[in-house]
Structure formats: structure tokens, C-alpha cells
Design a protein around this motif. Structure first.
Motif, PDB file in Angstrom:
ATOM      1  N   GLN A 128      45.931  78.137   4.143  1.00 48.38           N
ATOM      2  CA  GLN A 128      46.388  77.085   3.233  1.00 48.38           C
ATOM      3  C   GLN A 128      46.268  75.709   3.871  1.00 48.38           C
ATOM      4  N   GLY A 136      53.295  77.352   0.104  1.00 50.27           N
ATOM      5  CA  GLY A 136      54.332  77.543  -0.900  1.00 50.27           C
ATOM      6  C   GLY A 136      54.127  76.758  -2.174  1.00 50.27           C
ATOM      7  N   SER A 137      53.132  75.861  -2.202  1.00 52.04           N
ATOM      8  CA  SER A 137      52.949  75.020  -3.384  1.00 52.04           C
ATOM      9  C   SER A 137      52.097  75.675  -4.465  1.00 52.04           C
ATOM     10  N   GLU A 138      51.342  76.725  -4.105  1.00 46.25           N
ATOM     11  CA  GLU A 138      50.523  77.435  -5.077  1.00 46.25           C
ATOM     12  C   GLU A 138      50.920  78.907  -5.091  1.00 46.25           C
ATOM     13  N   PRO A 139      50.794  79.573  -6.247  1.00 46.65           N
ATOM     14  CA  PRO A 139      51.237  80.969  -6.346  1.00 46.65           C
ATOM     15  C   PRO A 139      50.386  81.906  -5.506  1.00 46.65           C
ATOM     16  N   LYS A 163      60.247  83.709  -1.922  1.00 46.21           N
ATOM     17  CA  LYS A 163      60.420  82.332  -2.379  1.00 46.21           C
ATOM     18  C   LYS A 163      59.636  81.367  -1.502  1.00 46.21           C
ATOM     19  N   GLU A 164      59.708  81.586  -0.189  1.00 47.47           N
ATOM     20  CA  GLU A 164      59.029  80.696   0.761  1.00 47.47           C
ATOM     21  C   GLU A 164      57.518  80.707   0.571  1.00 47.47           C
ATOM     22  N   ASN A 166      56.001  81.719  -2.214  1.00 53.65           N
ATOM     23  CA  ASN A 166      55.688  81.590  -3.646  1.00 53.65           C
ATOM     24  C   ASN A 166      54.911  82.816  -4.147  1.00 53.65           C
ATOM     25  N   ARG A 168      54.084  85.671  -6.509  1.00 54.37           N
ATOM     26  CA  ARG A 168      54.283  85.880  -7.941  1.00 54.37           C
ATOM     27  C   ARG A 168      53.813  87.252  -8.406  1.00 54.37           C
ATOM     28  N   GLN A 185      61.310  86.783  -9.945  1.00 59.01           N
ATOM     29  CA  GLN A 185      60.141  85.936 -10.170  1.00 59.01           C
ATOM     30  C   GLN A 185      58.837  86.611  -9.766  1.00 59.01           C
TER      31      GLN A 185
END
Length: 279
Positions: A128, A136-139, A163-164, A166, A168, A185
Motif C-alpha cells: 500500500q 486502511g483507506s481502501e477496502p 478495522k485497522e 479495513n 470487508r 462489517q
């Protein structure tokens, strides 16, 4: 007398084994990036394509675990990540340089710590940063076959880690992960083939949770025995034959509604990493 759960039994096995010098897994893994065979190209388009990526990742040296981290970018400029994790590479109870071993299987299924989890997180974060994306900004979608599926579900099972990162979507093939509840989530899809004994190794057949779906596919006609159905290439064949976009399997249709144009399709940049225990 109350029977011990599968997780409790495995914890006892690992704890006893550690006293005997087995199942050791305390030193952080070495995470090395290697050149990707196809750095850029079309992203996976269906469940069969996800297994194909797992099989590409599985072509690694005997002493290393190879994973693929793919950044999928859509025509509208949005991005998402897919991490592809292959299954068990060796079965010795003595920890080897390849961390995809019996030790990892037992520790993950027991809910114990495993050095594979922070290593996969390190690889994802490295990719990333190279892509200029804040972790963490994109799924993120985690996919895996057998032990790779156990690892994927185990990572998402941790609410803080899910959560950290992300996370999904978690898509597992031939993995006994029914008992690993996922945060609200995270959507889980677990694909098995009838007769695959490994897929049911957690002794729990049904996930009674709305965000975790299961698919059971008929075994190939040429499957010689139950263990033959566990092969990742057989799972790829079944997924391509039965679980494409034209499938009538409701759980697969639901998955495509969520994943198309997010994780599937578009253009993929591939980052390849090898994980290894220090000698």
C-alpha cells in the motif's frame, strides 16, 4: 463431564508440544518482496479467478511461503486490495523455515498467536505504501485455500485487526473456518467441495450468522478419494464450472453484487512477497 471444544483440544496439543520442542513460532518472519511474474494486468473477475491467484501464489520455493497482494483499480478511480494466501506446504511438527506448516495450522485453529498474521499485515502495508495508499483507506479482501483460508478468517476474526486493515470480504476455499465469527462489517464466503474432509475439520458445518455464507459444490467426477477433492486446482475447476457470474447459487450471486466493480474487474497491480522463518 463437559467435552472440550475443538479449539481447547488444539490448544492443549500445542501447549504440550511446546514443552517437547514442537510447534515453536515466536520469532518474527522475514518478509521479502520479489519481482512479480505479471506486475500489471486485468484483475480477477470471478471466484474461479480468485482461486487461480491462490494457485499462482502457491508456486514458491519449498522453504518459503509466497503470497500475492493485488491493488485493483477501477475505471472510476477507486481502489481495493486482494491478498491471496495458499495452503499448507509441509506437515512436520518441528517448525521449519517455511511457516505454512503444521505449527501454523494448529495455532491458528486454536486461536493462538501466529507469526503469519503480522507478516501478512506487513506485506499488505508495504504494498500500500508503494502504491501511495494510506493503509486502511481502501477496502481489503482476504482469500485463501485450506491453511490460507484459516489464516484469512483468523485475521478478520480479530475485530481490531479487521478495522485497522479495513477488511470487508473474506473468501475461503477448503478451509475449516465455520466457527470463526466475523465482525459485522466483514462478509465471509466459505466454499467447500462435498467429500473434502479438511473442510469440515473444525467439526462445525453451519455458520449461523447473516454475514457468513457457505457454498457446497459437487465433487469432480474424477476425484479419486476424499483427499483428492481438497486440491486447490480442483477447487479452481469447480469454481470456474459452477460459480461464475451465470451461477444460480444465491450466495455466489450475493458475493458478485458486493464485489463487482470493487474487488473484481478493473486493472490489477501485483506485489509478490515471500515469508520465511529465520534459520
Amino acid at each position: 463431564m463437559e467435552l472440550l471444544s475443538t479449539e481447547q483440544q488444539l490448544t492443549g496439543i500445542v501447549t504440550t508440544g511446546e514443552v517437547l520442542g514442537l510447534f515453536k513460532d515466536s520469532n518474527p518472519l522475514t518478509v521479502n518482496q520479489i519481482p512479480s511474474r505479471v506486475p500489471t494486468g486485468a484483475g480477477p473477475t470471478d471466484l474461479g479467478g480468485l482461486v487461480d491467484d491462490i494457485n499462482v501464489a502457491g508456486k514458491s520455493p519449498a522453504d518459503r511461503e509466497r503470497i500475492l497482494v493485488r491493488h485493483v483499480q477501477q475505471p472510476d478511480g477507486t481502489g481495493a486490495w486482494i491478498v491471496s494466501i495458499p495452503g499448507t506446504a509441509q506437515w512436520s511438527p518441528v517448525s521449519q523455515e517455511n511457516p505454512a506448516d503444521l505449527t501454523a495450522n494448529l495455532r491458528l485453529m486454536a486461536g493462538m498467536s501466529s507469526t503469519l498474521k503480522p507478516a501478512v499485515q506487513q506485506a499488505l502495508s508495504s504494498a500500500q505504501r508503494q502504491a501511495g495508499v494510506q493503509p486502511g483507506s481502501e477496502p481489503v479482501m482476504l482469500t485463501g485455500h485450506s491453511q490460507g483460508g484459516i489464516l484469512a478468517a483468523s485475521m478478520a476474526h480479530d475485530p481490531q485487526l479487521a478495522k485497522e486493515l479495513n477488511i470487508r470480504e473474506v473468501v475461503t476455499f477448503a478451509a475449516p473456518v465455520t466457527g470463526m465469527a466475523l465482525p459485522a462489517q466483514v462478509n465471509g464466503l466459505d466454499v467447500g467441495i462435498n467429500g473434502d474432509v479438511v473442510h469440515h475439520a473444525d467439526n462445525q458445518d453451519t455458520a449461523d450468522r447473516i454475514n457468513q455464507a457457505q457454498i457446497s459444490c459437487a465433487a469432480p467426477a474424477d476425484a479419486a478419494n476424499n483427499f483428492a477433492t481438497h486440491n486447490s486446482h480442483g477447487y479452481a475447476e469447480r469454481a470456474h464450472a459452477l460459480l461464475g457470474h451465470d451461477t444460480d447459487v444465491i450466495a455466489a450471486q450475493d458475493f458478485y453484487r458486493r464485489a463487482d466493480g470493487v474487488f473484481l474487474g478493473g486493472t490489477a497491480t501485483t506485489y509478490t512477497f515471500e515469508l520465511q522463518r529465520p534459520s
